[in-house]
Write a protein that holds these residues in place. Structure first.
Motif, PDB file in Angstrom:
ATOM      1  N   TYR A  60       0.857  -1.192   0.000  1.00 12.84           N
ATOM      2  CA  TYR A  60       0.000   0.000   0.000  1.00 12.84           C
ATOM      3  C   TYR A  60       0.887   1.235   0.000  1.00 12.84           C
ATOM      4  O   TYR A  60       1.833   1.344   0.773  1.00 12.84           O
ATOM      5  CB  TYR A  60      -0.916  -0.021   1.230  1.00 12.84           C
ATOM      6  N   THR A  61       0.600   2.182  -0.862  1.00 10.69           N
ATOM      7  CA  THR A  61       1.468   3.360  -1.035  1.00 10.69           C
ATOM      8  C   THR A  61       0.813   4.655  -0.571  1.00 10.69           C
ATOM      9  O   THR A  61       1.330   5.738  -0.826  1.00 10.69           O
ATOM     10  CB  THR A  61       1.862   3.490  -2.517  1.00 10.69           C
ATOM     11  N   GLY A  62      -0.354   4.554   0.108  1.00 11.10           N
ATOM     12  CA  GLY A  62      -1.039   5.784   0.564  1.00 11.10           C
ATOM     13  C   GLY A  62      -0.303   6.463   1.693  1.00 11.10           C
ATOM     14  O   GLY A  62       0.544   5.873   2.363  1.00 11.10           O
ATOM     15  N   SER A  63      -0.690   7.725   1.943  1.00 16.55           N
ATOM     16  CA  SER A  63      -0.038   8.503   3.004  1.00 16.55           C
ATOM     17  C   SER A  63      -0.604   8.171   4.376  1.00 16.55           C
ATOM     18  O   SER A  63       0.073   8.350   5.389  1.00 16.55           O
ATOM     19  CB  SER A  63      -0.170  10.003   2.722  1.00 16.55           C
ATOM     20  N   ASP A  64      -1.882   7.713   4.447  1.00 12.44           N
ATOM     21  CA  ASP A  64      -2.507   7.357   5.724  1.00 12.44           C
ATOM     22  C   ASP A  64      -2.407   5.861   5.947  1.00 12.44           C
ATOM     23  O   ASP A  64      -2.046   5.105   5.058  1.00 12.44           O
ATOM     24  CB  ASP A  64      -3.981   7.779   5.735  1.00 12.44           C
ATOM     25  N   TYR A  65      -2.801   5.510   7.192  1.00 12.56           N
ATOM     26  CA  TYR A  65      -2.840   4.090   7.487  1.00 12.56           C
ATOM     27  C   TYR A  65      -3.872   3.415   6.610  1.00 12.56           C
ATOM     28  O   TYR A  65      -4.927   3.979   6.308  1.00 12.56           O
ATOM     29  CB  TYR A  65      -3.185   3.850   8.950  1.00 12.56           C
ATOM     30  N   GLN A  66      -3.572   2.190   6.224  1.00 16.37           N
ATOM     31  CA  GLN A  66      -4.517   1.440   5.392  1.00 16.37           C
ATOM     32  C   GLN A  66      -5.629   0.891   6.299  1.00 16.37           C
ATOM     33  O   GLN A  66      -5.353   0.232   7.296  1.00 16.37           O
ATOM     34  CB  GLN A  66      -3.801   0.305   4.657  1.00 16.37           C
ATOM     35  N   TYR A  67      -6.854   1.226   5.926  1.00 18.79           N
ATOM     36  CA  TYR A  67      -8.004   0.808   6.747  1.00 18.79           C
ATOM     37  C   TYR A  67      -8.317  -0.645   6.438  1.00 18.79           C
ATOM     38  O   TYR A  67      -8.481  -1.038   5.283  1.00 18.79           O
ATOM     39  CB  TYR A  67      -9.223   1.669   6.426  1.00 18.79           C
ATOM     40  N   VAL A  68      -8.430  -1.438   7.525  1.00 17.78           N
ATOM     41  CA  VAL A  68      -8.698  -2.858   7.367  1.00 17.78           C
ATOM     42  C   VAL A  68     -10.190  -3.155   7.534  1.00 17.78           C
ATOM     43  O   VAL A  68     -10.804  -3.804   6.687  1.00 17.78           O
ATOM     44  CB  VAL A  68      -7.880  -3.675   8.378  1.00 17.78           C
ATOM     45  N   GLY A  69     -10.798  -2.684   8.638  1.00 20.68           N
ATOM     46  CA  GLY A  69     -12.225  -2.942   8.868  1.00 20.68           C
ATOM     47  C   GLY A  69     -12.641  -2.443  10.254  1.00 20.68           C
ATOM     48  O   GLY A  69     -11.861  -1.806  10.958  1.00 20.68           O
ATOM     49  N   LYS A  70     -13.876  -2.803  10.615  1.00 21.86           N
ATOM     50  CA  LYS A  70     -14.430  -2.297  11.876  1.00 21.86           C
ATOM     51  C   LYS A  70     -14.977  -3.463  12.686  1.00 21.86           C
ATOM     52  O   LYS A  70     -15.667  -4.329  12.164  1.00 21.86           O
ATOM     53  CB  LYS A  70     -15.560  -1.298  11.610  1.00 21.86           C
ATOM     54  N   LEU A  71     -14.661  -3.442  13.983  1.00 21.27           N
ATOM     55  CA  LEU A  71     -15.147  -4.460  14.911  1.00 21.27           C
ATOM     56  C   LEU A  71     -16.295  -3.837  15.722  1.00 21.27           C
ATOM     57  O   LEU A  71     -16.124  -2.793  16.336  1.00 21.27           O
ATOM     58  CB  LEU A  71     -14.001  -4.906  15.827  1.00 21.27           C
ATOM     59  N   HIS A  72     -17.470  -4.513  15.682  1.00 18.79           N
ATOM     60  CA  HIS A  72     -18.642  -3.939  16.378  1.00 18.79           C
ATOM     61  C   HIS A  72     -19.486  -5.050  16.979  1.00 18.79           C
ATOM     62  O   HIS A  72     -19.712  -6.081  16.353  1.00 18.79           O
ATOM     63  CB  HIS A  72     -19.514  -3.138  15.387  1.00 18.79           C
ATOM     64  N   SER A  73     -19.891  -4.837  18.272  1.00 21.39           N
ATOM     65  CA  SER A  73     -20.756  -5.801  18.976  1.00 21.39           C
ATOM     66  C   SER A  73     -22.158  -5.216  19.092  1.00 21.39           C
ATOM     67  O   SER A  73     -22.343  -4.012  19.252  1.00 21.39           O
ATOM     68  CB  SER A  73     -20.174  -6.104  20.372  1.00 21.39           C
ATOM     69  N   ASP A  74     -23.198  -6.117  19.038  1.00 22.21           N
ATOM     70  CA  ASP A  74     -24.565  -5.615  19.174  1.00 22.21           C
ATOM     71  C   ASP A  74     -24.860  -5.157  20.586  1.00 22.21           C
ATOM     72  O   ASP A  74     -25.921  -4.599  20.886  1.00 22.21           O
ATOM     73  CB  ASP A  74     -25.563  -6.695  18.744  1.00 22.21           C
ATOM     74  N   GLN A  75     -23.896  -5.410  21.544  1.00 15.77           N
ATOM     75  CA  GLN A  75     -24.053  -4.912  22.908  1.00 15.77           C
ATOM     76  C   GLN A  75     -23.587  -3.464  23.039  1.00 15.77           C
ATOM     77  O   GLN A  75     -23.760  -2.848  24.104  1.00 15.77           O
ATOM     78  CB  GLN A  75     -23.229  -5.794  23.872  1.00 15.77           C
ATOM     79  N   ASP A  76     -22.956  -2.999  21.956  1.00 18.88           N
ATOM     80  CA  ASP A  76     -22.437  -1.627  22.000  1.00 18.88           C
ATOM     81  C   ASP A  76     -23.600  -0.657  21.789  1.00 18.88           C
ATOM     82  O   ASP A  76     -24.240  -0.664  20.736  1.00 18.88           O
ATOM     83  CB  ASP A  76     -21.376  -1.439  20.917  1.00 18.88           C
ATOM     84  N   ARG A  77     -23.873   0.161  22.834  1.00 17.92           N
ATOM     85  CA  ARG A  77     -24.959   1.149  22.782  1.00 17.92           C
ATOM     86  C   ARG A  77     -24.464   2.525  22.367  1.00 17.92           C
ATOM     87  O   ARG A  77     -25.241   3.471  22.305  1.00 17.92           O
ATOM     88  CB  ARG A  77     -25.628   1.259  24.154  1.00 17.92           C
TER      89      ARG A  77
END
Length: 706
Positions: free
Chosen positions: A66-83
């Motif tokens: 990856y040659t971008g200037s920012d960190y390469q985004y991988v993904g998002k971790l989310h639980s249905d308990q998160d309000r």
């Protein structure tokens, strides 16, 4: 009322196609029958049903490099308990967690902090968990997921060697295998064409070609001749992406050498050679060198030389110098300028190792003419024989011709030759030679019983060039004549008893003779006339031996051993009393020397058994008027021919005069100390009394002029 809890993992990946995700795990209370779709990258909130069951929910992809200037985004971790009130905390563990991969503990967003290299690590295994920030207890069980790095074509093919070295025989057929080159690509061979390599030749045409898929290099041109060009440099390229445009490539160099085969015959650079050699060259002498050139190398350039024709097949030879591959012409037999002055030879050069498939090119040999000129040298005279054998009777008179030798100058000049006797082989000067015609004659009397063979050497010398001389052995055999009376083999002293019977055998006598007749000796025995009359003994003659018998019964009594005062025991005991020459008259009594019988020197002693095997010679009485010189010569000759005489010049003292003589010593002992012949002519200047002595020692010139 039953409630359900969900743990969602959302990924945003930088790919042109969607990244799919599914729940990391199932709750212990179970999942509702309705499947939920994860949110995609972007802002879309639409629900989508999963259409392919082969997509794995726990495997995700990221692009490498990856040659971008920012960190390469991988993904998002989310639980249905998160309000959304910040009560939950997201934790990431596993390969690269906290270093290569980081997570926002509040939002669950995962990012890659560095460029990923599939060739360094193609797969990462991580674990995700959500805990209650206040209690620290997990609100969801820990789940595992995989991040796989997608390959891009970022590696060029690399050859296993930077430089290859290969050989192939010259004149090989088209398509002959030379060598195989191999290149490897670090990209993923299972994904796309990034690692698919295709070979091509950049340099080396039209001589060689390469197979695009295997990298095998072959010959592409017919009749490549090493003698025209031996070294070739071929550049091979390996390109990935199946050789398509945009693919990466690498190159290697292949140094190819054509090895030699015997496709060239030897060739003489000139058709004729000429050499010179003196006629005196011994066998084995090198005369000259010839060399045939061969464009091949190694054993294919080895040459054998031979003489196939010409006038000197048996006179000359040729050998091969293994280091230089030259032919060396040598002398095989002795040459003679006078017989033949020029020889012409035909010499052939050929290859011992022949390549059968090139025989169509012609015979692998060549020939040249060698002309050899024989040079004349001044040679010594040559005798007509290698050795001469002559015979002469022992009673031959002095100056009797025995035979002759002949020698000639072999050179064209035919220089005259003179002859001489090598006095080292005839120190007694028994023989002489005519210097002009080579006739051999005697200069002294011979005695076969003293010496049967005389081995002398005759020298032939060119008159114009005394350095040129040659020698030949001359063997002279002395033939026997009956000039010796028989003698009793030993001294007999016989004893007989006084009462011996008649005809009783009392003694057997045996006789010997120095002569050697061909038919053997035949002796006749008899009693001496003075003993025959009135003798008490008889002899029976059997032609070989004789037997003495007692004839009468009565024998006379034995006489005493000494019956006369005339039995003189002491004779002249020494002749080494050297006087004072003619002035000395007190040296010895010459009368005693002139009449040896007066002192009974030769009488045997009767009181002892003699030890000598030969009876002493009777020395004739010299006349009163005999000259002393003649007397000495007579005694000297007698002792020289006496086999019982001592083996030294015992009578030399007769010829030695004391300090009162101006002649000094004339002993023959000193005559052998000089290498050359002595000149005794000066003795003639002392008067007639010494002239005979000069003739005796000097003799006639050994090389008699013709």
């Amino acid at each position: 009322m039953r409630t359900y809890r969900y743990f969602l993992l959302l990924f945003w990946v930088g790919q042109p196609y969607p990244t799919l995700s599914t729940p990391l795990s199932k709750r212990t209370s179970g999942f509702p029958a309705k499947k939920r779709a994860l949110e995609l990258s972007g802002n879309s909130k639409n629900e989508l049903n999963r259409s392919k069951r082969s997509w794995m929910w726990n495997q995700f992809f990221l692009l490498e490099e990856y040659t971008g200037s920012d960190y390469q985004y991988v993904g998002k971790l989310h639980s249905d308990q998160d309000r959304g009130d910040g009560s939950l905390k997201y934790i990431l563990s596993g390969d690269g967690a906290g270093d290569l991969f980081i997570i926002n503990e509040n939002t669950g967003d995962i990012q890659a902090t560095k460029r990923l290299d599939r060739e360094e690590k193609p797969v990462y295994i991580l674990r995700a968990q959500a805990i209650n920030r206040r209690t620290g207890r997990p609100v969801e069980p820990e789940s595992e997921f995989i991040i796989k790095i997608h390959d891009i074509n970022d590696n060029e093919p690399i050859f296993t060697k930077e430089v290859y070295t290969a050989t192939v025989p010259e004149m090989s057929d088209v398509g002959t295998f030379v060598v195989q080159v191999t290149a490897t690509d670090a990209d993923d061979p299972t994904y796309g064409n990034s690692a698919k390599v295709v070979y091509s030749i950049l340099q080396g045409q039209p001589y060689f070609s390469v197979e695009s898929e295997t990298g095998i290099i072959k010959t592409a041109l017919l009749n490549m001749d090493r003698e025209n060009r031996e070294q070739y440099q071929v550049v091979i390229q390996a390109k990935d992406m199946g050789g398509q445009m945009g693919g990466l490539s690498g190159t290697t160099t292949v140094n190819i050498t054509l090895t030699d085969v015997n496709d060239n015959p030897p060739r003489f650079p000139q058709s004729t050679y000429q050499f010179k050699t003196p006629e005196s060259s011994p066998p084995g002498t090198p005369i000259g060198r010839i060399k045939a050139s061969d464009a091949d190398v190694g054993e294919n350039a080895e040459i054998e030389y031979s003489i196939t024709d010409g006038e000197g097949l048996d006179m000359f030879d040729v050998i091969t110098d293994q280091e230089t591959q030259e032919g060396i012409i040598t002398v095989k037999k002795l040459l003679d300028f006078e017989k033949k002055k020029v020889y012409t030879l035909k010499v052939e050069a050929s290859n011992p190792h022949v390549e059968p498939r090139f025989l169509y090119l012609g015979p692998f040999k060549d020939s040249a003419t060698v002309r050899i000129v024989v040079e004349d040298v001044d040679e010594p005279p040559v005798f007509s024989k290698l050795a001469y054998i002559l015979q002469i009777r022992e009673d031959a008179q002095i100056n009797t011709t025995i035979g002759s030798v002949t020698a000639q100058d072999p050179d064209a000049a035919r220089n005259p030759v003179k002859y001489s006797v090598d006095r080292h082989t005839d120190m007694d000067r028994i023989f002489n030679i005519d210097s002009g015609n080579g006739s051999i004659f005697t200069s002294k009397l011979l005695d076969r019983e003293t010496l049967l063979w005389h081995n002398i050497t005759v020298i032939a010398t060119e008159i114009n060039n005394p350095k040129q001389s040659s020698r030949v052995p001359l063997y002279i055999k002395v033939l026997d004549v009956n000039d010796n009376a028989p003698e009793f083999a030993e001294f007999y002293e016989t004893f007989v008893c006084e009462k011996a019977k008649a005809d009783q055998l009392i003694q057997t006598l045996r006789a010997v003779d120095k002569d050697d007749p061909y038919s053997g000796h035949q002796f006749s025995f008899s009693l001496a006339p003075e003993a025959a009359s009135g003798s008490n003994f008889t002899i029976q003659d059997n032609k070989v031996t004789v037997v003495l018998f007692a004839a009468l019964r009565r024998q006379r009594k034995k006489e005493p051993l000494i019956i006369s005062k005339e039995d003189i025991r002491d004779n002249i005991v020494s002749y080494n009393d050297e006087g004072g020459g003619e002035e000395d008259t007190q040296a010895f009594d010459i009368g005693t020397l002139r009449n040896p019988e007066a002192i009974e020197d030769n009488k045997l002693r009767r009181d002892i058994v003699p030890e000598a095997l030969f009876l002493p010679r009777r020395t004739p009485t010299a006349r009163d008027n005999t000259d002393v010189r003649d007397f000495i010569n007579q005694r000297l000759k007698e002792n020289d021919t006496d086999p019982t005489a001592p083996p030294y010049d015992s009578l030399a003292t007769y010829a030695y005069e004391g300090t009162g003589s101006v002649a000094d010593s004339l002993s023959s002992l000193e005559s052998v100390t000089t290498d050359g012949d002595q000149d005794y002519d000066y003795l003639s200047d002392w008067g007639p009394r010494f002239k005979k002595l000069a003739d005796m020692y000097g003799g006639v010139d050994s090389d008699k002029d013709s």
